[in-house]
Design a protein around this motif. Structure first.
Motif, PDB file in Angstrom:
ATOM      1  N   GLU A   1      40.317  49.036  50.278  1.00 10.72           N
ATOM      2  CA  GLU A   1      39.846  47.879  51.041  1.00 10.72           C
ATOM      3  C   GLU A   1      38.373  47.586  50.772  1.00 10.72           C
ATOM      4  OE1 GLU A   1      40.816  48.923  55.042  1.00 10.72           O
ATOM      5  OE2 GLU A   1      42.959  48.426  54.813  1.00 10.72           O
ATOM      6  N   VAL A   2      37.549  48.621  50.705  1.00 10.62           N
ATOM      7  CA  VAL A   2      36.123  48.416  50.460  1.00 10.62           C
ATOM      8  C   VAL A   2      35.885  47.918  49.039  1.00 10.62           C
ATOM      9  CG1 VAL A   2      33.890  49.581  50.258  1.00 10.62           C
ATOM     10  CG2 VAL A   2      35.360  50.043  52.225  1.00 10.62           C
ATOM     11  N   ALA A   3      36.595  48.482  48.073  1.00 14.00           N
ATOM     12  CA  ALA A   3      36.449  48.010  46.697  1.00 14.00           C
ATOM     13  C   ALA A   3      36.877  46.549  46.577  1.00 14.00           C
ATOM     14  CB  ALA A   3      37.265  48.887  45.747  1.00 14.00           C
ATOM     15  N   ASN A   4      37.927  46.187  47.275  1.00 10.65           N
ATOM     16  CA  ASN A   4      38.383  44.796  47.284  1.00 10.65           C
ATOM     17  C   ASN A   4      37.308  43.873  47.845  1.00 10.65           C
ATOM     18  OD1 ASN A   4      40.425  42.588  47.270  1.00 10.65           O
ATOM     19  ND2 ASN A   4      40.226  42.778  49.489  1.00 10.65           N
ATOM     20  N   GLU A   5      36.711  44.270  48.953  1.00 10.37           N
ATOM     21  CA  GLU A   5      35.666  43.446  49.561  1.00 10.37           C
ATOM     22  C   GLU A   5      34.414  43.406  48.689  1.00 10.37           C
ATOM     23  OE1 GLU A   5      36.660  41.418  51.563  1.00 10.37           O
ATOM     24  OE2 GLU A   5      36.460  42.057  53.642  1.00 10.37           O
ATOM     25  N   ALA A   6      34.136  44.489  47.975  1.00 12.47           N
ATOM     26  CA  ALA A   6      32.983  44.494  47.073  1.00 12.47           C
ATOM     27  C   ALA A   6      33.159  43.468  45.962  1.00 12.47           C
ATOM     28  CB  ALA A   6      32.784  45.890  46.481  1.00 12.47           C
ATOM     29  N   VAL A   7      34.367  43.360  45.432  1.00 12.48           N
ATOM     30  CA  VAL A   7      34.651  42.318  44.442  1.00 12.48           C
ATOM     31  C   VAL A   7      34.461  40.943  45.072  1.00 12.48           C
ATOM     32  CG1 VAL A   7      36.450  41.280  43.002  1.00 12.48           C
ATOM     33  CG2 VAL A   7      36.194  43.763  43.081  1.00 12.48           C
ATOM     34  N   GLN A   8      34.939  40.779  46.294  1.00 11.57           N
ATOM     35  CA  GLN A   8      34.813  39.492  46.984  1.00 11.57           C
ATOM     36  C   GLN A   8      33.350  39.110  47.186  1.00 11.57           C
ATOM     37  OE1 GLN A   8      37.612  37.923  47.517  1.00 11.57           O
ATOM     38  NE2 GLN A   8      36.794  36.078  48.479  1.00 11.57           N
ATOM     39  N   VAL A   9      32.520  40.071  47.551  1.00  8.20           N
ATOM     40  CA  VAL A   9      31.084  39.805  47.719  1.00  8.20           C
ATOM     41  C   VAL A   9      30.467  39.349  46.403  1.00  8.20           C
ATOM     42  CG1 VAL A   9      28.849  40.883  48.192  1.00  8.20           C
ATOM     43  CG2 VAL A   9      30.795  41.346  49.701  1.00  8.20           C
ATOM     44  N   HIS A  10      30.918  39.935  45.319  1.00  8.42           N
ATOM     45  CA  HIS A  10      30.387  39.560  43.997  1.00  8.42           C
ATOM     46  C   HIS A  10      30.930  38.215  43.512  1.00  8.42           C
ATOM     47  CE1 HIS A  10      28.971  43.708  43.759  1.00  8.42           C
ATOM     48  NE2 HIS A  10      28.375  43.443  42.614  1.00  8.42           N
TER      49      HIS A  10
ATOM     50  N   GLY B   1      32.910  35.502  41.494  1.00 12.11           N
ATOM     51  CA  GLY B   1      33.394  35.473  40.113  1.00 12.11           C
ATOM     52  C   GLY B   1      32.800  36.576  39.261  1.00 12.11           C
ATOM     53  N   ALA B   2      31.561  36.988  39.577  1.00 12.65           N
ATOM     54  CA  ALA B   2      30.923  38.051  38.804  1.00 12.65           C
ATOM     55  C   ALA B   2      31.655  39.371  38.967  1.00 12.65           C
ATOM     56  CB  ALA B   2      29.463  38.213  39.241  1.00 12.65           C
ATOM     57  N   GLY B   3      32.347  39.557  40.090  1.00 12.76           N
ATOM     58  CA  GLY B   3      33.068  40.791  40.326  1.00 12.76           C
ATOM     59  C   GLY B   3      34.402  40.858  39.621  1.00 12.76           C
ATOM     60  N   PHE B   4      34.805  39.743  39.029  1.00  9.49           N
ATOM     61  CA  PHE B   4      36.112  39.680  38.373  1.00  9.49           C
ATOM     62  C   PHE B   4      36.039  40.083  36.911  1.00  9.49           C
ATOM     63  CE2 PHE B   4      40.039  37.446  36.940  1.00  9.49           C
ATOM     64  CZ  PHE B   4      40.911  38.008  37.858  1.00  9.49           C
ATOM     65  N   VAL B   5      34.849  40.328  36.399  1.00  5.72           N
ATOM     66  CA  VAL B   5      34.665  40.754  35.016  1.00  5.72           C
ATOM     67  C   VAL B   5      33.926  42.084  35.006  1.00  5.72           C
ATOM     68  CG1 VAL B   5      34.708  38.437  34.056  1.00  5.72           C
ATOM     69  CG2 VAL B   5      32.541  39.395  34.842  1.00  5.72           C
ATOM     70  N   ASN B   6      33.974  42.754  33.863  1.00  5.03           N
ATOM     71  CA  ASN B   6      33.438  44.107  33.827  1.00  5.03           C
ATOM     72  C   ASN B   6      31.933  44.186  33.602  1.00  5.03           C
ATOM     73  OD1 ASN B   6      33.252  43.477  31.114  1.00  5.03           O
ATOM     74  ND2 ASN B   6      34.791  44.966  30.441  1.00  5.03           N
ATOM     75  N   ASP B   7      31.237  43.075  33.802  1.00  2.00           N
ATOM     76  CA  ASP B   7      29.773  43.126  33.781  1.00  2.00           C
ATOM     77  C   ASP B   7      29.239  43.907  34.975  1.00  2.00           C
ATOM     78  OD1 ASP B   7      29.765  41.607  31.498  1.00  2.00           O
ATOM     79  OD2 ASP B   7      29.347  39.717  32.521  1.00  2.00           O
ATOM     80  N   HIS B   8      30.039  43.998  36.030  1.00  2.00           N
ATOM     81  CA  HIS B   8      29.636  44.707  37.246  1.00  2.00           C
ATOM     82  C   HIS B   8      30.606  45.852  37.525  1.00  2.00           C
ATOM     83  CE1 HIS B   8      26.477  41.868  38.579  1.00  2.00           C
ATOM     84  NE2 HIS B   8      27.230  40.964  37.952  1.00  2.00           N
ATOM     85  N   ASP B   9      30.066  46.945  38.057  1.00  2.00           N
ATOM     86  CA  ASP B   9      30.866  48.146  38.281  1.00  2.00           C
ATOM     87  C   ASP B   9      32.010  47.935  39.263  1.00  2.00           C
ATOM     88  OD1 ASP B   9      29.161  49.482  36.593  1.00  2.00           O
ATOM     89  OD2 ASP B   9      28.089  50.562  38.175  1.00  2.00           O
TER      90      ASP B   9
END
Length: 384
Positions: free
Chosen positions: A331-340, A342-350
Motif C-alpha cells: 500500500e505504501v509503495a503504491n501511494e509513493a508511486v501516486q505521489v510521484h 507520471g514520474a513514478g511510472f518509469v524507472n527514473d525513480h526508485d
C-alpha cells in the motif's frame, strides 16, 4: 516495558544504514535491470559481518537476536529490496542447522556462509506444493548408508548461486500421520544429478537469484539428515515463525524506503507555484504512509522479541506481523508511486522498483491468505 533500542542496537542500525547507502543504493537499479546477482555487494557485506549474522559466534557469526536481525533487514530493504534480499538470504536455511544440525554439519557449513565463501538455500516449494507443505513429493529413500533424492523444487531463492541446500523431502510415505513423513536433508550443490535453472522475468526482486531445482538420483551420505527422521514438518513450522518475522521486517524496510522517497519528492516537486507537499491531499497520503509503517515496525519488533523470548506467542505474532507489514509495504509503495505521478511510472525513480518488489512479501513464506488462516486458528485455539 522498553520502547527504545539499546545503544548497541542503535549503533548497529546506523552502521548498516551507512553500508546500505554506500554499497547498495548506487548499484540497485543496475542489478534490477540486469537481473544480476550482486557479488561485489556480497563481498562487502561479508566484511561487515552481515551474512547470516544470527549464526552463533562459535560458528563464525555474530549471534544476533531476531530483533537485531529485523533491524538489519529493514535497513537493507529500505535501500533496495532486491539487493537487500541477496544479503539477508545468504544463510537462508541456516536456522535448520543451528537448531537441529549436528556439530559436524554446523562446523562444515556455517563458517563458510558467514565468511562469504558459500551461500545457502532452503528448498521447500514445488510445482504442485506451495502453501500445502504436506503435498511435497520430492522423495528421499535410503540405499545403504546414503539417501537417494528424486523430485523437483520451484521458486528457490539463491537457486543457482547456493553451495548448500536444506531440502524438504518425503522420507516415510507409509506413515499414517501426514505430518510425520517428512525430513530435511542437507544437499551440496555440486552433487551429481542436481540441475538448476535460473528463473527470469520476475515482477520484482530481480537481483535475487531464483531457480528451479531438479533431483535425479542425487546421492548424499546418511549423516546429511538434519535432526531426526520424520521431524521435518515440525522443524519447518519453527523455521517459518522466524522467517515470517524476517519477511515482516522486509515489508517495513520497503514501506520506509518508499515513504522516505515520496516525502523527499513532495518537498521538491512543484505544481501551481508551490511544492506538492503543501497540498492536503498529499499531506494526508504521507501521514498515512508513515503512520502505517511505524505500526508495522512495532508489530514486527514484537514478533521478533517473541522469537527469542516467548515461543508460545510467536506463531500468531509472526503471521500477524507478516500479514500487516507486507500489506503495508504494498500500500505504501503504491501511494509513493501516486505521489510521484507520471514520474513514478518509469524507472527514473526508485519507487517504481519498490512498487514491483513489494508484492512478493505477500506471497513467499506463506501467502497473505495462509497468514490469516493461521491467525484465526491460533485465536480459536488460545484466544486473544
Amino acid at each position: 516495558m522498553e520502547f527504545a533500542l539499546s545503544d548497541e542496537q542503535q549503533q548497529l542500525r546506523d552502521e548498516v544504514r551507512r553500508f546500505a547507502d554506500n554499497e547498495i543504493k548506487p548499484v540497485a537499479s543496475e542489478h534490477d535491470a540486469g537481473e544480476s546477482y550482486p557479488h561485489g555487494v556480497m563481498d562487502a557485506a561479508a566484511e561487515m559481518g552481515l551474512l547470516a549474522p544470527h549464526v552463533p559466534v562459535e560458528y563464525g557469526g555474530v549471534g544476533y537476536s531476531a530483533l537485531e536481525n529485523a533491524i538489519i533487514t529493514e535497513e537493507l530493504f529500505a535501500a533496495d529490496p532486491g539487493v537487500g534480499l541477496c544479503v539477508s538470504s545468504a544463510g537462508f536455511g541456516a536456522e535448520a542447522l543451528i537448531e537441529f544440525g549436528t556439530d559436524d554439519q554446523k562446523e562444515r557449513v556455517l563458517p563458510e556462509v558467514t565468511a562469504g565463501d558459500a551461500v545457502m538455500g532452503s528448498a521447500i516449494s514445488e510445482p504442485q506444493a506451495g502453501s500445502d507443505v504436506t503435498s511435497v513429493a520430492t522423495r528421499a529413500e535410503k540405499d545403504g548408508d546414503e539417501w537417494v533424492i528424486n523430485g523437483s523444487k520451484m521458486w528457490i531463492t539463491n537457486g543457482t548461486v547456493a553451495d548448500y541446500f536444506v531440502v524438504v523431502c518425503e522420507t516415510d510415505p507409509e506413515v499414517e500421520d501426514r505430518y510425520s513423513g517428512y525430513s530435511q536433508i542437507l544437499v551440496e550443490a555440486d552433487r551429481d544429478g542436481l540441475t538448476r535453472e535460473k528463473i527470469t522475468g520476475k515482477l520484482g526482486i530481480r537481483a535475487s537469484d531464483t531457480a528451479e531445482l531438479r533431483f535425479d538420483d542425487v546421492r548424499v551420505p546418511e549423516e546429511n539428515l538434519i535432526g531426526q527422521r520424520g521431524m521435518g514438518f515440525l522443524q519447518l513450522m519453527q523455521f517459518f515463525d522466524e522467517t515470517r518475522t524476517a519477511v515482516a521486517a522486509q515489508g517495513v524496510g520497503i514501506a520506509r524506503g518508499a515513504a522516505e522517497r515520496a516525502l523527499a519528492y513532495a518537498e521538491e516537486r512543484e505544481q501551481f507555484g508551490r511544492p506538492i507537499g503543501d497540498f492536503q491531499a498529499i499531506e494526508h497520503k504521507l501521514a498515512e504512509m508513515h503512520t502505517n509503517t511505524e505500526a508495522a515496525r512495532w508489530l514486527t519488533y514484537r514478533s521478533a522479541w517473541a522469537v527469542d523470548e516467548s515461543p508460545d506467542d510467536v506463531t500468531m505474532l509472526a503471521s500477524m506481523a507478516k500479514e500487516f507489514a507486507s500489506r503495508t509495504a504494498v500500500e505504501v509503495a503504491n501511494e509513493a508511486v501516486q505521489v510521484h505521478g507520471g514520474a513514478g511510472f518509469v524507472n527514473d525513480h526508485d519507487v517504481e522498483r519498490f512498487y514491483r518488489d513489494s508484492k512478493i512479501t505477500q506471497i513467499y513464506e506463506g501467502t497473505t491468505e495462509i497468514q490469516k488462516n493461521i491467525i484465526a486458528r491460533e485465536l480459536f485455539d488460545k484466544g486473544f
